[in-house]
Scaffold this motif. Structure first.
Motif, PDB file in Angstrom:
ATOM      1  N   HIS A 180      56.439 -30.999 -16.590  1.00  0.00           N
ATOM      2  CA  HIS A 180      56.902 -29.884 -17.417  1.00  0.00           C
ATOM      3  C   HIS A 180      56.047 -29.771 -18.679  1.00  0.00           C
ATOM      4  O   HIS A 180      55.533 -30.769 -19.197  1.00  0.00           O
ATOM      5  N   PRO A 181      55.888 -28.550 -19.204  1.00  0.00           N
ATOM      6  CA  PRO A 181      55.024 -28.361 -20.375  1.00  0.00           C
ATOM      7  C   PRO A 181      55.607 -28.990 -21.635  1.00  0.00           C
ATOM      8  O   PRO A 181      56.823 -29.172 -21.756  1.00  0.00           O
ATOM      9  N   ILE A 182      54.724 -29.317 -22.554  1.00  0.00           N
ATOM     10  CA  ILE A 182      55.122 -29.851 -23.854  1.00  0.00           C
ATOM     11  C   ILE A 182      54.888 -28.765 -24.902  1.00  0.00           C
ATOM     12  O   ILE A 182      53.785 -28.226 -25.021  1.00  0.00           O
ATOM     13  N   TYR A 266      47.106 -19.423 -31.645  1.00  0.00           N
ATOM     14  CA  TYR A 266      47.982 -18.760 -32.609  1.00  0.00           C
ATOM     15  C   TYR A 266      49.424 -18.685 -32.117  1.00  0.00           C
ATOM     16  O   TYR A 266      50.373 -18.863 -32.889  1.00  0.00           O
ATOM     17  N   LEU A 267      49.594 -18.416 -30.850  1.00  0.00           N
ATOM     18  CA  LEU A 267      50.938 -18.253 -30.308  1.00  0.00           C
ATOM     19  C   LEU A 267      51.748 -19.538 -30.407  1.00  0.00           C
ATOM     20  O   LEU A 267      52.949 -19.510 -30.704  1.00  0.00           O
ATOM     21  N   LEU A 268      51.104 -20.677 -30.166  1.00  0.00           N
ATOM     22  CA  LEU A 268      51.826 -21.947 -30.163  1.00  0.00           C
ATOM     23  C   LEU A 268      51.912 -22.591 -31.542  1.00  0.00           C
ATOM     24  O   LEU A 268      52.448 -23.700 -31.664  1.00  0.00           O
ATOM     25  N   ASP A 296      50.075 -16.883 -16.919  1.00  0.00           N
ATOM     26  CA  ASP A 296      50.880 -17.963 -16.348  1.00  0.00           C
ATOM     27  C   ASP A 296      50.328 -19.334 -16.718  1.00  0.00           C
ATOM     28  O   ASP A 296      51.046 -20.335 -16.635  1.00  0.00           O
ATOM     29  N   GLU A 297      49.056 -19.382 -17.113  1.00  0.00           N
ATOM     30  CA  GLU A 297      48.436 -20.656 -17.456  1.00  0.00           C
ATOM     31  C   GLU A 297      48.944 -21.236 -18.775  1.00  0.00           C
ATOM     32  O   GLU A 297      48.540 -22.335 -19.159  1.00  0.00           O
ATOM     33  N   TYR A 298      49.833 -20.524 -19.466  1.00  0.00           N
ATOM     34  CA  TYR A 298      50.378 -21.012 -20.731  1.00  0.00           C
ATOM     35  C   TYR A 298      51.881 -21.281 -20.595  1.00  0.00           C
ATOM     36  O   TYR A 298      52.721 -20.599 -21.190  1.00  0.00           O
ATOM     37  N   PRO A 299      52.270 -22.289 -19.812  1.00  0.00           N
ATOM     38  CA  PRO A 299      53.699 -22.543 -19.580  1.00  0.00           C
ATOM     39  C   PRO A 299      54.459 -22.931 -20.843  1.00  0.00           C
ATOM     40  O   PRO A 299      55.648 -22.611 -20.968  1.00  0.00           O
ATOM     41  N   ALA A 300      53.814 -23.610 -21.791  1.00  0.00           N
ATOM     42  CA  ALA A 300      54.501 -23.969 -23.037  1.00  0.00           C
ATOM     43  C   ALA A 300      54.886 -22.711 -23.807  1.00  0.00           C
ATOM     44  O   ALA A 300      55.974 -22.630 -24.393  1.00  0.00           O
ATOM     45  N   ALA A 301      54.003 -21.729 -23.818  1.00  0.00           N
ATOM     46  CA  ALA A 301      54.298 -20.469 -24.508  1.00  0.00           C
ATOM     47  C   ALA A 301      55.426 -19.715 -23.807  1.00  0.00           C
ATOM     48  O   ALA A 301      56.255 -19.071 -24.453  1.00  0.00           O
ATOM     49  N   HIS A 302      55.463 -19.778 -22.481  1.00  0.00           N
ATOM     50  CA  HIS A 302      56.555 -19.135 -21.745  1.00  0.00           C
ATOM     51  C   HIS A 302      57.893 -19.791 -22.062  1.00  0.00           C
ATOM     52  O   HIS A 302      58.940 -19.136 -22.044  1.00  0.00           O
ATOM     53  N   ILE A 319      62.594  -6.393 -26.066  1.00  0.00           N
ATOM     54  CA  ILE A 319      61.362  -7.095 -25.716  1.00  0.00           C
ATOM     55  C   ILE A 319      61.493  -7.661 -24.307  1.00  0.00           C
ATOM     56  O   ILE A 319      62.424  -8.402 -24.002  1.00  0.00           O
ATOM     57  N   HIS A 320      60.549  -7.293 -23.459  1.00  0.00           N
ATOM     58  CA  HIS A 320      60.514  -7.769 -22.082  1.00  0.00           C
ATOM     59  C   HIS A 320      59.341  -8.725 -21.924  1.00  0.00           C
ATOM     60  O   HIS A 320      58.199  -8.373 -22.238  1.00  0.00           O
ATOM     61  N   LEU A 321      59.613  -9.916 -21.431  1.00  0.00           N
ATOM     62  CA  LEU A 321      58.531 -10.867 -21.150  1.00  0.00           C
ATOM     63  C   LEU A 321      58.088 -10.700 -19.706  1.00  0.00           C
ATOM     64  O   LEU A 321      58.908 -10.670 -18.794  1.00  0.00           O
ATOM     65  N   ARG A 322      56.795 -10.587 -19.521  1.00  0.00           N
ATOM     66  CA  ARG A 322      56.232 -10.505 -18.179  1.00  0.00           C
ATOM     67  C   ARG A 322      55.228 -11.633 -18.005  1.00  0.00           C
ATOM     68  O   ARG A 322      54.394 -11.886 -18.869  1.00  0.00           O
TER      69      ARG A 322
END
Length: 567
Positions: A180-182, A266-268, A296-302, A319-322
């Motif tokens: 699982h992502p950190i 920036y997002l994280l 999809d390659e940014y699971p921590a951000a998701h 706000i819709h997350l895709r």
């Protein structure tokens, strides 16, 4: 005369006996078990067409693959044809579709990034070692750039990244079940508000600051889109605002260009600065709905985004997350819209442009994540703060994603227009020990390759085009004497070959033919140049138009590479 659809009819023909029709309807039959599993998995979620990719992710996450039975059941549940669902699922790399009769996929997948920087840092050996060492319960596959180029080589165990990876560390991570992502430490909602966050948004909504005030700041600062195209931000917002409503906002957080990782950075770390900029943009253009398309390659951000979005001040847009699914082409704005709508990411023909006819046929503002990240600072500090930055006659700041043979890779917030030599020496601690500066990519995979001798060109929009290159999203990859520019160009062409959506022949066939020609010890330069020109002239979108930039720049600026091949 009408007939019930289940009526069984028989026909007699001269000279033939009685022929009995099939007792079951034509077409693929739905497996009852699969149908029940899909119904339970989707629960009370809507069955809308635009949620197809989201529902495919649910299947992939739950079963680590997508079987033909589940595809058929999903199609039936969503009232879509099997072909629609199948073609969408097989378009995206992160959906492991298992066809009838094929064996199940191993329960755990390890992906090894084979982008340019990871390959330079030993990804091929890591891949070989893992494939020969992993047991039958683990599948080891290649992956295109995953956005951690500053920590190469990189492997992903399930949804957890192992940075500067070794075989033993990757297998130990898998053995411990750490998949699982950190989420790293970041500025959460409370800390952001304490530091003045959302005050600007509140002033805008209350009318203390007007929409025109915000637009004027964007115009006066000359902020340009930071996803790569560099279109003036204020002009884009005004263009959308000039179209009749309703309007939508789509955020492009699908940075897939090899060498680029600034949006993740920036997002994280400061997610609400981005979210406030997004809400300001939505307010200015009167968008009631915002769609954030995150790779999809940014699971921590998701994992992080839903937590922080739930804390936002009330009264704003929905706000819709895709979630992307492993398709670089979806970074192209119109392909992004197609993917948000639940389809294959095929670029649209233009005109009309997205600001006219965009998402769901409505006028749509599309901005890169980092562009929105700077909105609050620009309005609060004023345009002069931004324009006072810069070097060599350029203005503003740029977030350079630097990877490769430097001592201190990473995101470097630096003046626009500084040279590559200044970037290496002042922001990256110089070249890595034992390495001499040989070449660099000024704009990621499609931005071309330049020799170290051309180290005095200001890095900014409009400064590199005359050399056959461009800065794009400012993904800088540094090569040394240990690297081959021909091998680098081939690596990049293979990436484009894999990521071509296949819609247009010049790109689909051109990248494939170019990769084949580039594998030969001696390149047929005349044929490669002709092929490159055809791709530039006739491809539908920027992928095919720019795919040959590394190839042509190597032929132009590195004659010694061909002398060695001839010898």
């Amino acid at each position: 005369m009408s007939h019930d659809v289940h009526e069984v009819r028989s026909f007699e023909h001269p000279g033939e006996g009685r022929r009995r029709a099939k007792a079951t309807p034509k077409g693929r039959q739905i497996d009852p078990t699969a149908a029940h599993e899909i119904e339970q998995l989707l629960g009370d979620q809507p069955r809308r067409r635009d949620l197809l990719i989201e529902h495919l992710h649910l299947i992939q996450d739950r079963y680590h693959q997508i079987s033909a039975a589940h595809l058929a059941a999903l199609a039936d549940e969503m009232k879509l044809s099997f072909a629609e669902v199948f073609e969408t699922a097989t378009f995206y790399a992160h959906f492991d579709v298992v066809k009838e009769g094929e064996p199940d996929i191993a329960p755990l997948t390890i992906r090894v990034c084979d982008s340019l920087t990871c390959t330079m840092m030993g990804a091929e050996k890591l891949l070989d070692d893992l494939q020969s060492s992993a047991g039958p319960a683990i599948r080891v596959v290649r992956a295109p750039c995953v956005g951690f180029c500053d920590s190469a080589p990189v492997a992903e165990v399930g949804h957890r990244y192992v940075l500067e990876a070794t075989k033993d560390e990757v297998l130990e991570t898998a053995g411990r079940g750490e998949t699982h992502p950190i989420i790293p430490a970041y500025v959460d909602y409370d800390a952001y508000v304490k530091d003045g966050g959302y005050k600007l948004l509140g002033d805008l909504r209350a009318g203390r600051i007007s929409k025109e005030d915000v637009l004027k700041v964007l115009d006066d600062s000359s902020l340009r889109g930071l996803g790569g195209a560099g279109f003036p931000t204020g002009r884009k917002w005004r263009a959308v605002l000039g179209e009749p409503g309703p309007r939508l906002l789509a955020v492009n957080a699908d940075e897939g260009e090899p060498g680029t990782f600034k949006d993740r950075f920036y997002l994280l770390r400061d997610v609400h600065r981005f979210l406030e900029g997004t809400l300001i943009a939505a307010h200015v253009i009167d968008a009631a709905d915002v769609y954030i398309y995150l790779r999809d390659e940014y699971p921590a951000a998701h994992k992080l985004l839903p937590i922080e979005i739930a804390k936002l001040p009330p009264g704003g847009p929905t706000i819709h997350l895709r979630r992307g699914a492993g398709a670089y082409i979806c970074g192209e704005e119109s392909a992004l819209l197609e993917s948000i709508e639940g389809k294959r990411g095929l670029p649209r023909h233009k005109p009309p442009y997205p600001f006219q006819v965009g998402l769901f046929g409505l006028p749509t503002l599309i901005n890169n994540l980092e562009t929105l990240f700077w909105v609050r600072d620009l309005v609060e500090r004023g345009p002069s703060w931004w324009t006072s930055q810069g070097r060599n006659g350029r203005h503003g700041l740029r977030s350079y994603s630097v990877s490769g043979r430097v001592k201190q890779p990473g995101v470097k917030l630096a003046p626009a227009g500084l040279t590559i030599r200044e970037l290496i020496d002042e922001y990256c601690g110089g070249m890595a020990d034992g390495h001499t500066f040989y070449a660099y990519l000024p704009g990621g995979a499609s931005g071309g390759i330049l020799p170290a001798a051309m180290d005095d060109i200001p890095l900014d929009f409009g400064t590199l085009e005359k050399y056959g290159c461009f800065i794009g999203s400012a993904a800088i990859v540094i090569l040394s004497q240990a690297d081959s520019v021909k091998a680098a160009a081939l690596n990049l062409m293979r990436f484009f070959e894999d990521e071509s959506c296949g819609q247009c022949t010049p790109c689909r066939v051109g990248t494939q033919k170019a990769a084949l020609l580039m594998q030969k010890p001696v390149w047929n330069q005349a044929l490669l140049e002709e092929l490159s020109q055809a791709m530039r002239d006739a491809s539908i979108c920027g992928l095919g138009q720019a795919a040959s930039n590394p190839l042509t720049s190597v032929m132009k600026y590195f004659p010694d590479a061909f002398k060695e091949a001839a010898e």
